[in-house]
Design a protein around this motif. Sequence first.
Motif, PDB file in Angstrom:
ATOM      1  N   SER B   8       0.842  -1.198   0.000  1.00  0.00           N
ATOM      2  CA  SER B   8       0.000   0.000   0.000  1.00  0.00           C
ATOM      3  C   SER B   8       0.878   1.248   0.000  1.00  0.00           C
ATOM      4  O   SER B   8       2.051   1.206   0.391  1.00  0.00           O
ATOM      5  N   ASP B  25      -6.688   1.130   6.467  1.00  0.00           N
ATOM      6  CA  ASP B  25      -6.247   1.167   5.073  1.00  0.00           C
ATOM      7  C   ASP B  25      -6.822  -0.045   4.349  1.00  0.00           C
ATOM      8  O   ASP B  25      -6.500  -1.185   4.678  1.00  0.00           O
ATOM      9  N   SER B  27      -6.608  -0.293   0.958  1.00  0.00           N
ATOM     10  CA  SER B  27      -6.081  -0.154  -0.401  1.00  0.00           C
ATOM     11  C   SER B  27      -5.977  -1.476  -1.160  1.00  0.00           C
ATOM     12  O   SER B  27      -6.123  -1.491  -2.392  1.00  0.00           O
ATOM     13  N   LEU B  98      -5.852   4.911  -3.673  1.00  0.00           N
ATOM     14  CA  LEU B  98      -5.772   4.669  -2.241  1.00  0.00           C
ATOM     15  C   LEU B  98      -7.186   4.451  -1.730  1.00  0.00           C
ATOM     16  O   LEU B  98      -8.130   5.072  -2.234  1.00  0.00           O
ATOM     17  N   ARG B 158      -3.268   7.268  -5.430  1.00  0.00           N
ATOM     18  CA  ARG B 158      -2.382   6.475  -4.590  1.00  0.00           C
ATOM     19  C   ARG B 158      -1.206   7.264  -4.033  1.00  0.00           C
ATOM     20  O   ARG B 158      -0.795   7.082  -2.890  1.00  0.00           O
ATOM     21  N   GLY B 161      -1.104   8.747  -0.536  1.00  0.00           N
ATOM     22  CA  GLY B 161      -1.492   7.820   0.526  1.00  0.00           C
ATOM     23  C   GLY B 161      -1.086   8.220   1.930  1.00  0.00           C
ATOM     24  O   GLY B 161      -1.931   8.444   2.794  1.00  0.00           O
TER      25      GLY B 161
END
Lengths: 951, 179
Positions: B8, B25, B27, B98, B158, B161
């Motif tokens: 991630s 998270d 992701s 993300l 992303r 993030g």
Amino acid sequence: MIRRLEPQSGEVIDRETPLKFTWNSKKYVGYAGDTIASALLANNQQVFSRSMKYHRPRGVLTADYWDPNTTVQVGTEPNVRGAHRLLEADMKVSAQNAWPSLDLDVKAANGLFGRFLTAGFYYKTFIKPQRLWPLYEKVLARFAPGGVVDLNTPHGYHDKRYAHPDVVVAGGGPAGLAAAISAAKAGMSVMLVEQNHHLGGHLRWGTDQDRETADDLEAAARDAGVEILTDSAVTGRYDDNWIAISQRDHPGVVERLIKARAKTLVVAAGLVERPYVFSGNDLPGVMLSGAVRRLINMYAVRPGNHAVVLTANAEGDAAVADLERVGVEVARVVDARAGETISKATGSSKQLGSVTLADGSTVKADLLVTAAGWTAPTSLLNMSGDRPSYDPAAARFFPTALPDNVIATGGLVGDGSLDELIAHGISSGELAAQRAAAVKHRLRSTVTRAQNPKGPEPPVQQDRRIGLSRAPHPELYRSDTHGMVDFSEDVSSKDLVNAAAEGFDSVELVKRFTTATMGPSQGKLETVNTVAVLAEARGETIEEVGTTVWRPPYAPISLGALAGRVFEPVRVSSLHEWHTANNMTPILAGQWIRPEHYGDPGAEVANVRTNVGIIDVTPLGKLDLRGPDVPKLLNLLYTNKWSKLPIGRVRYGMMCAEDGVVLDDGVTGRLGEDHYLMTTTSSGAGQIWQWVEMWLQTEHPDWEVHVTPVTTGFTSINIAGPKSRELLMRLVDDVDLSAEAFEYMNVRTGTIAGVPDCFMWRIGFTGELSFEVHVPAGFGLHVWEQLIERGADLGVGPFGLEAQRIMRLEKGHFIVGQDTDGLTKAPTTGLRALIKLDKDDFAGKPELEWALGPEAPELPVLVAITPTDPRLVPDEACQILREGTTEIVGRITSSRFSPSLQRSICLGQVTPEFAAAGTMLTVRLCDGSDTTARVMEHHAHFDPEGVRLRG
Amino acid sequence: MAEPEFRSSVTTLAATPAGAPALTDESPLTKVSVRARVGASPLGVDFTRAARRDGVLICGIRPDEWLLLGGEGEVEALLAAAEFDASVNRIDITHSRLCLRLTGVRSASALEKVCSLDFGDMMFPDGATGSASVAKVSSDLVRDDIAGEPSYLLLADRSFGQYLYDAIHDATTEFADSL
């Protein structure tokens, strides 16, 4: 605490919690709940500051947020409102605007020249001679008022919040509390904002029954779920009820700005008591009736010993009662309602001594209390479009017309008993709730994501509230002597009269000429008196003079709160941690943090030229294009042709804006029948996405193309150098990477180091054999680490942006935005062959047709340049001159020392006259000296035939 | 050769203070963008609405774009069963976006500190989607309550993030029990 009274039933101090503090370095003790001013006054300190211009000693005037005389320095924080800020343990409080001390202020000499320091003195005196202004500025700066800013002050934590309450109520007095309660009971979300530390408004310094009512209202508001903010202020009302709130009671935060979008705003700001204008009205010991009542009832402080009270209303009468109750001798009550008044006050520099009445008699007193009337703080109503009108019978301004989503209540709109005020507040809250409900209904009907309401939108409720009456009040503005009108700015009634005599016939101009109403209280105390004195001077009525426009902020707000939390987004690639752990020197490129180099960019170049290097080029813009009409789109955006690009091939293209200026460049590959991947410059990624969508959505919505930005969906790595193929072959099994099977300007899809769906391009910016691979970003670090690990014996190493810049310059590749600018049309780049004027259309075509036609002036030419002195690297942007003259014929756009060629290399734009190979140029260096340089045959200094690139 | 492991863009996670909304998270979830003509409804979910079907959250995030979130197999199965016409495109954006989830009774209050949208239950109910600037980053937001507890998914580029995670986590700390 010799002025501290016996416990009072309504006191807000906690006698169980004494707090030590210092005032001008001397030690004192107050109580928790005290303001700085009440604690000092309890300790018999009467003088808190020196006035701005004449440095006259000043004491408590209003004993609340608006007090203009109690501004102090607290530690490193200047300009603290001493009558509002609560005392804290070990506070270091000092006077400001006095030197060398509060008691002995040499700047008070200004007072001796007061007759010369009238309004406009500075404008008129220091305008000439202009050459002396720097000197004037230095001297005047020493007289600038205010506290001391310590540049080492630690920054407090400021915050920001967005809110969408149904109803915001500005003001937590009885009417505001009642409005908040009734709106909340009607099902609305309500935010109540009160400037003081306590709710209840004037009830807090009233009778026991008043306080009981305030407590009951506060409890009811909390029970109804009202969000209550104290020590906070609605600082502005903007279009569509966008409301700014400065909140200072939030834990852990110095101050935060709440940006509230309220459906209705209830303004219940109450009334502000205004001073009376007479000679000596700024002596320490002259106070407003509200100040006296607050000091006695809330802070248990004796405001004086021998008092004269001028009263024109019930608040003044109540002050008399309070004073007598706590044993202050009230020597004389002057009843303005009976036509009595006072003429002047006199005393020492620190203390009121006597009061002269209108009949000429004199009364000894150390306290003079005035209750001369009210200012309606209509600021938020003015910001809503209202122009309040003056009612001479009530001696104050009242609102006239408000938009449906702004409702006024309480003292702003009238007078009445406590019950009547509360009843008006309740009906105002109900009206606010009904109107908010209509707005909510409309919002929920139009915002598709919302829960759609049932039934038709309710009509806007008409205002059927029973109005408050207007209590008669004598117009009491100035006695037969002149005095201070604006205590913050040291503007007297004489200054206003003089301004009128000088011809300032507009109240707005008088304000700016004299600075009256421009101090920290922003007219709350001064506006009505200013207008009244001006009206008297001009022989007009107050209504005829009118008022200045009240603008935001209603109350001061710190710059920190306006800045709020600082959001500075940064972008990093999936390889960032590796770069950081491997000696990256970072460079900020837009929002991206990228490796500039890993210690030695020259060595990185050498390694790429000799072995193999890898560079993280993730920020390279990437747009996934799908649909049968993609070729139409590419033909429109690029200057060259795209209709026949085979699957698996890559083509370079240049984009122009409508004016023919180079906008961006990059390569686009065809991955499938209707599937393309476009790359853009790193800096142009966002702009080009918008550019593409603009053309599709506005000009060609019928084209079937879907554009998806995938810039960071892939970790992009360029593997460059003579050993790059050998390295990549070790990680790829399912794609034939041989020169024959995978030629230059081709693209393949395959698996790299076990990661499927990677794109591999045979392109490069460095001039070396290179492969640009795009790996699904979640696996980017894996592939990068595998390249490093598996290529160790090949000498693989990372290289950064600087090495890439050097190598692209050696190869003669231009960079859009570096070697081109906002005027560089496509032909200048030398890529004339890519401009296909025989296409039906493309962005910039009409302009380029003209630019390449016979009538247009010749365009500059981008050329490679090599300085005669091989060690000399001219700075980028150095000018190129016609020899022996100062005529500019071009400029250096890029320059570096080439480690590969061991000489300096440049790109530059020159006029066509100087573009031929072999032409000698004169380059003006930054130090003013000149050097010579030669125009090269090719853009590429290195491997112009492209043997290495195509290897 | 080491096996590829999804990473991630949020590399450093912080502990959730007691009482504060929980930020997690998500992701690694498979994310597929389905694009169609404006006005079409290839998945039967309207713009600004989200619905869960066969374990996949289908989010109408733009008038011509639906975002599918779920396990890889579930998303593949749903897409395989869908009968799209030729004008519909599907693009795997698992690696582009993300995905953070903020859960807790005060999560709307926390979002109010970084985003100007109205997150009230009436204006942003469970199953609603929106797009806005979150801490100055262009983001898509989806209300996806968990067992009646307010929960929001946030999707953004992303590359932001760690920045976004830190900014939102900072906004949540105010709601910890200790304060």
